[in-house]
Enzyme design. Sequence first.
Site, short mmCIF file in Angstrom:
data_model
loop_
_atom_site.label_atom_id
_atom_site.label_comp_id
_atom_site.label_asym_id
_atom_site.label_seq_id
_atom_site.Cartn_x
_atom_site.Cartn_y
_atom_site.Cartn_z
N GLY A 150 0.74 -1.29 0.10
CA GLY A 150 -0.07 0.03 0.03
C GLY A 150 0.74 1.32 -0.09
N ASP A 173 1.07 -1.64 -4.72
CA ASP A 173 -0.29 -1.20 -4.48
C ASP A 173 -1.18 -1.48 -5.44
OD1 ASP A 173 -2.09 0.72 -3.42
OD2 ASP A 173 -0.76 1.94 -2.53
N ASP A 202 -2.96 -6.66 -5.17
CA ASP A 202 -4.01 -6.59 -4.27
C ASP A 202 -3.50 -7.35 -2.96
OD1 ASP A 202 -6.19 -6.70 -2.46
OD2 ASP A 202 -7.57 -7.51 -3.85
N LYS A 216 2.55 1.03 6.26
CA LYS A 216 2.34 2.11 6.90
C LYS A 216 0.91 2.94 6.66
CE LYS A 216 3.62 7.25 6.71
NZ LYS A 216 2.30 7.73 6.20
N HIS A 220 -5.19 0.31 9.60
CA HIS A 220 -6.42 0.93 10.38
C HIS A 220 -7.39 1.10 9.05
CE1 HIS A 220 -4.57 5.22 9.26
NE2 HIS A 220 -5.19 4.59 8.26
#
Length: 316
Positions: A150, A173, A202, A216, A220
């Site tokens: 990501g 990503d 993915d 990073k 979340h």
Amino acid sequence: MVFVPMVLKGALELGILELLAKCGQLSPLDIAARLSIDNPATPDIINRLLRLLASYSILSCTLVEDKGGPHRLYGLGPRSKHCLKDAVKEGGADPFTRTHGMNLFDYMGQDPRFNDLFNKAMMSSSAIYMAKIAQHYSGFSKAKTVVDLGGGVGETLKIILSKNPHIRAINYDLPHVIAAAPPVPGKIDPNDIEGITHVGGDIVKAVPKADVHFLKSVLHCGDDEFCVKVLKNCWEALPPTGKVVIVDEVIPDYPGTDDVSQTNFLMDLNALRFAPGAKARTQREFAELARASGFHAPKYVLRVYNLWLIELHKKM
């Protein structure tokens, strides 16, 4: 910063936003009448309140000319249609998906302007945090290959490479994000940029093999099932001595009033807004993710501003 939430609170308490949701655009005079307020000064005060909210796109405003001069009609603006109440009461889709019909990351693939804005925001964030991490963290020094999962357009890896030029770096990503990575003039292979190989894919399905997987502000973005899938993929792709390096918020069990706690609680609500199950996590919750995906208990290495750098090492 004081007056916008104060005015918004007043408009909510008066029932103005709910009224506009039911009736569409209304003038301040109509609003006062429908709320059964007979104070003659009320329409002017309502106008002054609502034009402030319109300037922040919380409301919309249409200027209408007639014989008596211009007057304003107010309605709900794009920033008032966050669907947070529906998400709380009904569950299911996150507010962003409810509003736009798709999740944040799919929407980025459909809207190049928003994709560019998001990538630039992540670049700016990386420049702030990663400069400190590169200065104080030596955990990349023995790694041969580092994959940023990501990783956006590669800004994080550029900073890691500036301190660790021996690393073979892979930026991994979604394809529409990788497509926006800036090419370097004169490069024969457009995917090989300043020592970074950009690869589209993915992270839920698979991740490239590496000595270190770097995450990073990724965990979340999803629920526990998402996080465990990603971390299990990392476990499979890491050698026995490999590790996952996580940079993310760690929220306290008790809601402290310090700046770090307040910032991370704000980030937690930002996560709630754009992805189902997305959230900031406590140390206990990170430990559960590690256990469920085959890693030892998290090792908290250092805090950078409001974020922690956490290492996960494989259980064999």
